[in-house]
Design an enzyme around this catalytic site. Structure first.
Site, PDB file in Angstrom:
ATOM      1  N   HIS A   1     -87.957   8.143 -11.843  1.00  0.00           N
ATOM      2  CA  HIS A   1     -87.196   9.346 -12.217  1.00  0.00           C
ATOM      3  C   HIS A   1     -86.278   9.110 -13.411  1.00  0.00           C
ATOM      4  CE1 HIS A   1     -87.904  10.764  -7.808  1.00  0.00           C
ATOM      5  NE2 HIS A   1     -88.937  10.992  -8.582  1.00  0.00           N
TER       6      HIS A   1
ATOM      7  N   CYS B   1     -83.983  13.213 -26.471  1.00  0.00           N
ATOM      8  CA  CYS B   1     -83.932  14.443 -27.271  1.00  0.00           C
ATOM      9  C   CYS B   1     -85.097  15.350 -26.884  1.00  0.00           C
ATOM     10  CB  CYS B   1     -83.986  14.121 -28.764  1.00  0.00           C
ATOM     11  SG  CYS B   1     -84.127  15.633 -29.762  1.00  0.00           S
TER      12      CYS B   1
ATOM     13  N   CYS C   1     -82.858  15.074 -35.381  1.00  0.00           N
ATOM     14  CA  CYS C   1     -83.381  16.424 -35.598  1.00  0.00           C
ATOM     15  C   CYS C   1     -82.413  17.535 -35.205  1.00  0.00           C
ATOM     16  CB  CYS C   1     -84.700  16.608 -34.836  1.00  0.00           C
ATOM     17  SG  CYS C   1     -84.491  16.857 -33.055  1.00  0.00           S
TER      18      CYS C   1
ATOM     19  N   SER D   1     -86.233   8.631   2.054  1.00  0.00           N
ATOM     20  CA  SER D   1     -86.822   9.541   3.040  1.00  0.00           C
ATOM     21  C   SER D   1     -88.225   9.965   2.593  1.00  0.00           C
ATOM     22  CB  SER D   1     -85.930  10.770   3.223  1.00  0.00           C
ATOM     23  OG  SER D   1     -85.836  11.483   2.008  1.00  0.00           O
TER      24      SER D   1
ATOM     25  N   ILE E   1     -82.877   4.308   7.334  1.00  0.00           N
ATOM     26  CA  ILE E   1     -82.123   4.909   8.439  1.00  0.00           C
ATOM     27  C   ILE E   1     -82.421   6.401   8.431  1.00  0.00           C
ATOM     28  CG2 ILE E   1     -79.837   5.300   9.422  1.00  0.00           C
ATOM     29  CD1 ILE E   1     -78.899   2.821   7.836  1.00  0.00           C
ATOM     30  N   GLY E   2     -83.007   6.881   9.506  1.00  0.00           N
ATOM     31  CA  GLY E   2     -83.368   8.299   9.572  1.00  0.00           C
ATOM     32  C   GLY E   2     -84.853   8.490   9.325  1.00  0.00           C
TER      33      GLY E   2
ATOM     34  N   SER F   1     -80.789  -1.583   5.143  1.00  0.00           N
ATOM     35  CA  SER F   1     -81.768  -2.373   4.398  1.00  0.00           C
ATOM     36  C   SER F   1     -81.179  -3.685   3.892  1.00  0.00           C
ATOM     37  CB  SER F   1     -82.337  -1.555   3.236  1.00  0.00           C
ATOM     38  OG  SER F   1     -81.305  -1.144   2.357  1.00  0.00           O
TER      39      SER F   1
HETATM   40 ZN   LIG Z   1     -84.302  14.865 -31.929  1.00  0.00          ZN
END
Ligand SMILES: [Zn+2]
Length: 377
Positions: free
Chosen positions: A203, A211, A281, A320, A345-346, A362
């Site tokens: 992620h 940009c 830019c 999860s 956990i869970g 953990s």
């Molecule tokens: Zn740019």
């Protein structure tokens, strides 16, 4: 009024204003309270400035922030019984039998570093937190100003977090050749700081800025400096005020969030906050983080999937496994016949699919694993 502002005095002043429901609290008001400009008010012993006159975290300040994390940490990690010897033996066998183990990690492992997760009882969602979506970020400049003002303030607390026992144990297993590679949902870069060399940040990371116009990537420290240069009063106000207890006026009411965002009480928000544009830019800059409502970049998603397909077992830790970008990896492992183990956990989305599930902290599980048999260090 002509206050000689210390952070504490300013906080008291703000507290007084808050009783009058002062909804928007800009630098102009701060300046009035301080008798003519915050940058000159550097009476805090913790404040240091760089050559540009912008506030930086001193080592003392860093210790203070880390100390705050130590207090918060206990609250953030969900309650759980210690792992049983039986669980540990099963996990040992699971790791021992794998030649190409891939580990998938989530926000649960960074609670041990003082960064909340999303879905546990004390996680970010429990206090009503709604993370910004990709669409909201794109929609208006005002939303982006608000996001970056908060993120500027929260970044330094994020940076103060140290790798926890899970990060360190996984780095040890990787260095011993027992973990082929890590795929993390976390954006805090704590695996890297613990010594893991090549974790895939599914992620993205708060450590880079992206940009939307030309795709240029910028180091976050450089971006922070540009924000500071454009908003010296805000930078100084953040420096002056964040010494208070978490959640107090003296800390802007700040609450750290798993994606590097923080909350700041709306009365502290600065309307005329300026956001730097791309130096190449002039385009809109966003953190190189996959917000909710956006997709993991195709090449990165494919790299993670290829890694899972080349592994012979997957261990999920502190997640999860709710979001599809990571659940699909687990499902692919199962479909190709690889065993999946879970330490969380869970409940998780993959509990029914896993051949091993341990509900314990953990850090404790993996630290004890490193005392066993051929994994002992
Ligand atoms: Zn740019």
């Amino acid at each position: 009024m002509n206050y000689r502002c210390s952070g504490l005095q300013l906080a008291h002043s703000l507290r007084g204003m808050s009783r009058h429901r002062c909804a928007k609290w800009g630098v102009a008001q701060l300046r009035t309270l301080c008798g003519g400009g915050l940058p000159g008010h550097q009476s805090s012993a913790l404040l240091s400035t760089n050559k540009h006159g912008c506030a930086q975290v001193s080592s003392e300040s860093r210790e203070s922030i880390v100390g705050t994390y130590a207090v918060k940490r206990k609250e953030l990690i969900p309650e759980a019984s210690p792992p049983s010897d039986h669980d540990l033996r099963d996990l040992y066998r699971f790791v021992e039998e794998s030649q190409n183990l891939v580990v998938v990690t989530g926000a649960g492992i960074s609670t041990e570093s003082g960064i909340p997760d999303y879905r546990s009882p004390n996680g970010a969602y429990s206090s009503g937190f709604k993370p910004i979506t990709h669409q909201e970020f794109l929609r208006t400049a005002a939303t982006r100003r608000r996001y970056w003002a908060r993120s500027y303030a929260g970044w330094r607390q994020f940076m103060a977090a140290e790798p926890g026992p899970t990060h360190r144990a996984l780095a040890q297993l990787e260095s011993k050749g027992r973990v082929m590679r890590i795929i993390t949902q976390n954006v805090d870069r704590l695996h890297h700081r613990a010594g893991s060399t090549n974790a895939i940040e599914l992620h993205g990371t708060t450590h880079r800025v992206f940009c939307l116009g030309c795709g240029e990537l910028t180091d976050r420290h450089k971006f922070q400096q540009r924000v500071c240069d454009l908003n010296p009063d805000w930078a100084a106000a953040v420096e002056a005020l964040e010494k208070g207890e978490p959640g107090s006026d003296a800390s802007f009411g700040m609450k750290q969030r798993p994606d590097g965002d923080i909350e700041i009480d709306s009365r502290f928000f600065q309307e005329d906050f300026l956001v730097p544009a791309c130096e190449q830019c002039g385009g809109v800059l966003k953190p190189d983080v996959v917000f909710f409502g956006d997709n993991v970049p195709k090449a990165r998603a494919e790299e993670a999937m290829e890694l899972v397909m080349s592994s012979d077992a997957v261990l999920a830790v502190g997640s999860s496994l709710t979001v599809m970008s990571v659940f699909r990896l687990i499902r692919a492992a199962i479909e190709r016949g690889s065993p999946v183990g879970i330490v969380n956990i869970g409940p998780t989305r993959a509990d029914e699919l896993a051949s091993l599930k341990i509900e314990a902290r953990s850090g404790e599980v993996l630290s004890r694993l490193l005392t066993m048999g051929s994994l002992a260090i």
